[in-house]
Write a protein that holds these residues in place. Sequence first.
Motif, short mmCIF file in Angstrom:
data_model
loop_
_atom_site.label_atom_id
_atom_site.label_comp_id
_atom_site.label_asym_id
_atom_site.label_seq_id
_atom_site.Cartn_x
_atom_site.Cartn_y
_atom_site.Cartn_z
N GLY A 184 -0.57 0.22 9.84
CA GLY A 184 -1.08 -0.12 8.52
C GLY A 184 -0.23 0.50 7.42
N LYS A 240 -2.40 2.68 1.16
CA LYS A 240 -2.73 2.08 -0.13
C LYS A 240 -3.16 3.10 -1.17
N LYS A 241 -3.82 4.18 -0.74
CA LYS A 241 -4.30 5.18 -1.68
C LYS A 241 -4.25 6.54 -1.03
N VAL A 287 -6.49 6.06 2.29
CA VAL A 287 -6.89 4.70 2.65
C VAL A 287 -5.68 3.97 3.21
N ARG A 289 -4.46 0.31 4.94
CA ARG A 289 -4.81 -1.09 5.16
C ARG A 289 -3.99 -1.62 6.32
N THR A 290 -4.69 -2.06 7.38
CA THR A 290 -4.00 -2.58 8.56
C THR A 290 -3.45 -3.97 8.26
N ASN A 334 -5.79 -6.70 7.51
CA ASN A 334 -6.48 -6.56 6.23
C ASN A 334 -7.76 -5.74 6.32
N GLU A 369 -9.38 -1.96 6.05
CA GLU A 369 -9.05 -0.69 5.42
C GLU A 369 -9.67 0.46 6.20
N VAL A 391 -10.34 4.51 6.30
CA VAL A 391 -10.39 5.74 5.51
C VAL A 391 -10.19 6.91 6.47
#
Length: 809
Positions: free
Chosen positions: A657, A660-661, A668, A670-671, A674, A676, A678
């Motif tokens: 993934g 993203k954050k 976070v 994202r694979t 799609n 997510e 945590v």
Amino acid sequence: MRYGLAICISCLLLLALAAGLQRPLRAEVKAAANGQKAEKADAAEAGNRTIVDLFSWAELQRQEFIDLETEIDGMQDLGGIAAQLPALAGAVGLLEREIDGFAASPDRNRLQPDIFNNRIGRAKLQLLKLKGPVADMITRLSNLHSEWSAKKLVLADYHRQTDLPMAFVVEEKKDLARVIDSAVALIEKRLNPVLATGKEIAGLQVRINAAENRLDRVKTEIRRESAQQTSPSMLSPEFYSRLNAALLRDSFDRLRGFLGQQKENLQGHSVLLFFGAIGFVMLWLAVRSSGANTSPASYWYSFARCPLAASTFIVSVGSALFTILIIEFDLPQQWQQLLHILNVVSVAVLLKDAIADNWFRRGLRRLAFFLATTLSLVVVGLPETLIFVFVFYSSLVASLMYGFGMFSKVAPSNPWVLWMRRIWGLPPLFILLSGMGGYDQFAVFLFSACLSTIVAFLTIWMLYRLFLGVMELLCAGVPFPLVRESRAAIISSLRPLVVMIHLLLAVSVIGVIWGSHKTVTKALAALADVGFTVGDVRITLGFTIVVAVVFYLALLVSKAVQAILLHEVLPRYGADKGAQLSISRLVHYAVLTGGFFVMLRVLGFKPEQITILGGAFGVGIAFGLQAIITNFASGLILLFERPIKVGDTLQLGGEFGEVKKLGLRATVIRTFDNAEIVVPNSDLITGQVTNWTLASRKVRVRVPIGVAYGTEVAKVLEILRGVAAANPMVLGDPKPAAFFLAFGASSLDFELRVWIPDFLEKTQVLSDLNQDIEAELSAHGIEIPFPQTDLHIRSLDPQVAAGLRNGPA
């Protein structure tokens, strides 16, 4: 500069906090200095007085006398304050006579006390501004008088203990006595006129309070009369017998007196009127020119379309603020009331482009007209009977309009407008019934209060639109591209604060209109004090608003600083996206922490209390939030060491993934499906994580392939290299490589190894290479074998063996 206004507001808040911190610091320094002086005095008083002590103390008193002269010379001259007192005393006297005359008049208008309240409020504000410097000076001079009077006792003590008959000692004592007496005389000379001024101010304060109490009693009587039948019914001939020639003559006399008063006001304020007219014309030109580039969706559009009404609205709303903040800008009371009427008219005009529904807009404009006419009658001072006639028949017209409107077949699209259509005629009906029953005072009050409430809401709503419209103009005109491009986001971020301020103002104004509070400031104070008590702690609305505003401002500052860093500062230094986001997150948490401490200071916490609170908070965290603190510390490590950045591609367990954050508690991911994930930051620090793009996004793709035994090895290697060279996604450096790795169980095993520029293209490149290899091998007749197994039979049934030898029947 994105969110520029939020930065300015928060900087002002921080400066105010710094000023608040400096005041106690100066007080502590001053207290320390006074403490040192007190210690010296105590040391001088302790034990026997010696000649050395006498001369040392005498030298100190001479220096303090010089300081005293400097301080008294530097004190504010009260001549200007004393010069303002006669005019204020005259205004208070006139106010007392008018209130007494109003109380004794049989024709008392319920709206008149509001005018008296405004005048009393202005007189109080003027007196307060004069009282502050005088009170401070009296306090300081009284303290100085006490200090120097105490020095006489110290000198008498020296007389008792240093009784040496030396001539120079006796002369020193006499000189020291003269210094102390001169200091006391100097203080008294400065103190006596200040006390006289303070006494005069106190007398005016008593007179103003007495006038206010007198007015309150009159208002109570009027309210009591409002609940009683004070006039004949509007349907009776007795009422109309009042409309005689004497009433008309009285009305004309009052109108003539009003016009004469305005003539005197014009003559007495001609300079103010001249410069006011010039300022109004300049404001009108500015508003008119601002409409060139204003879109219909803008808040400023309705103001730009009606520049005359907009200028009048701005002047009328701003006049109250100027008359409160600047005493010298003192408009006549009747002019202020006329400006209020102009404000009502300007709001009615501005509604043309602010409200889309035609029926609703016309209805509100008619109500504004009724209120403006009623206020005009009150300002002129016409008899209450005429005002009541106008109120009654205006309500009759409104009731007829309401009745005809109920039969309208045109249904409005807005349900709120439909709801208003059904209920707006109820107040006029109540007013008609009150007039028919002879309750004229109640009818006038209900009429004015209902209309004033509606117009007050409209005025505050237009003020809200004016503020946002001015903000749009400022953002569009600043020379910073970021602010111009982000003005919609800036307005959206400031809107909650603006809405809250105007809602509080609306509630306060409505409270004043309906008589629950005398002034808007008192209504705001009462509203802020609304709350509840939990144990020994009282939680009020004002407390909650302060906490919310400080926290929200901290968020705005954080967003603004992050925007500046991400769009202006960091890109100039060539920082990659991950570094920019990491730095902006650190700044975000730093600003929020600073906002938390600012909030504590605003709420009244002292620095030492904040330190204790921080220690207790740290202990509580250590025991109760260990996992969160571990993740927080891990987040800081990730931000500083940056083994993982936003945009990196990770392999965590069996999942791939993109980051993203990157937060302080969790990250976070994202694979590629799609989803997510945590992930707590501590797992990324303590566990094994594969970062495919830490140093570079370039990766190697490995393509295993097997061919049948007997195939020419060199040919296969040549085909593999050719396929790699033909693929546009394969890098030329490092060069593609093909290897013959092993003799497999069923095939000769080869592997093609190539480099591609981005990990995200790995699957697509692998698919393309597999297709090209299969096509090339097929074209050259090279077989890709299936797995093969040889079966050796050691024993078999004779009949089965015979069948196998003979073949199928």
